[in-house]
Design a protein around this motif. Structure first.
Motif, PDB file in Angstrom:
ATOM      1  N   VAL A 242       9.597  -6.860  13.853  1.00 33.64           N
ATOM      2  CA  VAL A 242       8.641  -7.618  13.052  1.00 33.64           C
ATOM      3  C   VAL A 242       8.234  -6.824  11.814  1.00 33.64           C
ATOM      4  O   VAL A 242       8.115  -7.360  10.694  1.00 33.64           O
ATOM      5  N   ALA A 243       8.034  -5.524  11.990  1.00 29.93           N
ATOM      6  CA  ALA A 243       7.660  -4.687  10.840  1.00 29.93           C
ATOM      7  C   ALA A 243       8.777  -4.643   9.797  1.00 29.93           C
ATOM      8  O   ALA A 243       8.523  -4.665   8.588  1.00 29.93           O
ATOM      9  N   LEU A 245      11.039  -7.010   9.196  1.00 25.24           N
ATOM     10  CA  LEU A 245      11.052  -8.290   8.498  1.00 25.24           C
ATOM     11  C   LEU A 245       9.913  -8.386   7.474  1.00 25.24           C
ATOM     12  O   LEU A 245      10.077  -8.899   6.355  1.00 25.24           O
ATOM     13  N   THR A 246       8.753  -7.867   7.855  1.00 18.20           N
ATOM     14  CA  THR A 246       7.606  -7.901   6.947  1.00 18.20           C
ATOM     15  C   THR A 246       7.869  -7.052   5.709  1.00 18.20           C
ATOM     16  O   THR A 246       7.562  -7.461   4.566  1.00 18.20           O
ATOM     17  N   ASP A 247       8.461  -5.893   5.911  1.00 16.74           N
ATOM     18  CA  ASP A 247       8.776  -5.023   4.766  1.00 16.74           C
ATOM     19  C   ASP A 247       9.796  -5.676   3.835  1.00 16.74           C
ATOM     20  O   ASP A 247       9.718  -5.570   2.601  1.00 16.74           O
ATOM     21  N   LEU A 249      10.266  -8.920   3.387  1.00 14.61           N
ATOM     22  CA  LEU A 249       9.609  -9.979   2.627  1.00 14.61           C
ATOM     23  C   LEU A 249       8.733  -9.407   1.511  1.00 14.61           C
ATOM     24  O   LEU A 249       8.669  -9.970   0.402  1.00 14.61           O
ATOM     25  N   LYS A 250       8.090  -8.312   1.774  1.00 24.39           N
ATOM     26  CA  LYS A 250       7.246  -7.697   0.750  1.00 24.39           C
ATOM     27  C   LYS A 250       8.101  -7.202  -0.428  1.00 24.39           C
ATOM     28  O   LYS A 250       7.693  -7.271  -1.594  1.00 24.39           O
ATOM     29  N   VAL A 256       3.427 -11.184  -1.694  1.00 24.90           N
ATOM     30  CA  VAL A 256       3.175 -11.376  -0.253  1.00 24.90           C
ATOM     31  C   VAL A 256       2.577 -10.100   0.304  1.00 24.90           C
ATOM     32  O   VAL A 256       3.153  -9.026   0.137  1.00 24.90           O
ATOM     33  N   ARG A 257       1.463 -10.267   0.910  1.00 27.25           N
ATOM     34  CA  ARG A 257       0.793  -9.093   1.513  1.00 27.25           C
ATOM     35  C   ARG A 257       0.538  -9.338   2.972  1.00 27.25           C
ATOM     36  O   ARG A 257       0.266 -10.437   3.387  1.00 27.25           O
TER      37      ARG A 257
END
Length: 257
Positions: A242-243, A245-247, A249-250, A256-257
């Motif tokens: 999950v981390a 994927l979040t990175d 997207l950022k 996106v935050r």
């Protein structure tokens, strides 16, 4: 006529004297002979001669005697009242002492066994009476043997037969046994949890050494769950995925935050 009567009387007296002179002792019997009231010797087994009026013989049986000790009221060291009976096995090894040193060795041994049973058991707790009978039997046997040795008696064995306890004490013992079993169950459960946690820690260390090992474990868990025909399947997602994927997207969209 009178001569014949006198002859018959003489023959009868002679036969009576012969029966009183000759004695037969069995293999397990001995005769303690006294001459004019003084100890002379121990005779037997077999045919022996006793002079009437001068010598006197007392028979002694050398076989093992099984004596039942009547039920005795005993107060244990932890102040519990119980009734205990036992059986004593003994035999005469020295006929001279058994007749001379004590008036009635059977009665003396019986009375001493009763007092010894109370005194020895009174030094122990109830749990010891119930669980350590062999040790108590040996203690009673040694105490009896030391005293009866002066009487020419050898105590071979002592066995405690019954320990009768009051009903209220029986219920208390039952509660104590139940509590003890619960304690053991809790200890065993705690030990199982400790061993399981240790094994889980070792498994986690091994899985953490390879990046794909954890993913394979997830897939295996999913296969196991699917075999249970359940309606809902919860599949855990690793937090590091999950981390990542979040990175991503950022990086693509800085807003996106």
């Amino acid at each position: 006529m009178l001569a014949n009567l006198g002859f018959v009387t003489f023959i009868m007296i002679l036969i009576i004297l012969l029966f009183s002179v000759f004695r037969i002792l069995r293999e397990y019997e001995r005769g303690v002979v006294f001459l004019l009231g003084r100890f002379q010797k121990v005779k037997g087994p077999g045919l022996i001669v006793i002079i009437p009026g001068i010598q006197k013989m007392v028979r002694v049986d050398l076989r093992t005697v099984v004596m039942d000790v009547p039920s005795q009221d005993v107060i244990s060291r932890d102040n519990v009242s119980v009734k205990v009976n036992a059986v004593v096995y003994f035999r005469v090894v020295d006929p001279q002492k058994a007749i001379i040193q004590v008036e009635n060795f059977l009665a003396a041994t019986s009375q001493f066994a009763q007092t010894t049973l109370r005194s020895v058991l009174g030094k122990h707790e109830l749990d010891e009476m119930l669980a350590e009978r062999e040790k108590l039997n040996m203690d009673i046997q040694k105490a009896l043997d030391i005293q009866t040795d002066a009487w020419g008696i050898k105590v071979a064995n002592v066995e405690i037969k019954h320990v009768d306890i009051d009903e209220s004490m029986i219920r208390a013992i039952a509660r104590q046994a139940e509590a003890e079993r619960e304690r053991r169950a809790k200890v065993i459960h705690a030990e199982g949890e400790l061993q399981a946690s240790d094994k889980l820690m070792q498994a986690a260390q091994i899985l953490s050494q390879q990046a794909g090992a954890m993913q394979l474990r997830y897939l295996q868990t999913l296969t196991t769950i699917s075999g249970d025909k359940s309606n809902t399947i919860l599949f855990p997602i690793p937090m590091d995925l999950v981390a990542a994927l979040t990175d991503t997207l950022k990086n693509r969209n800085p807003e996106v935050r």
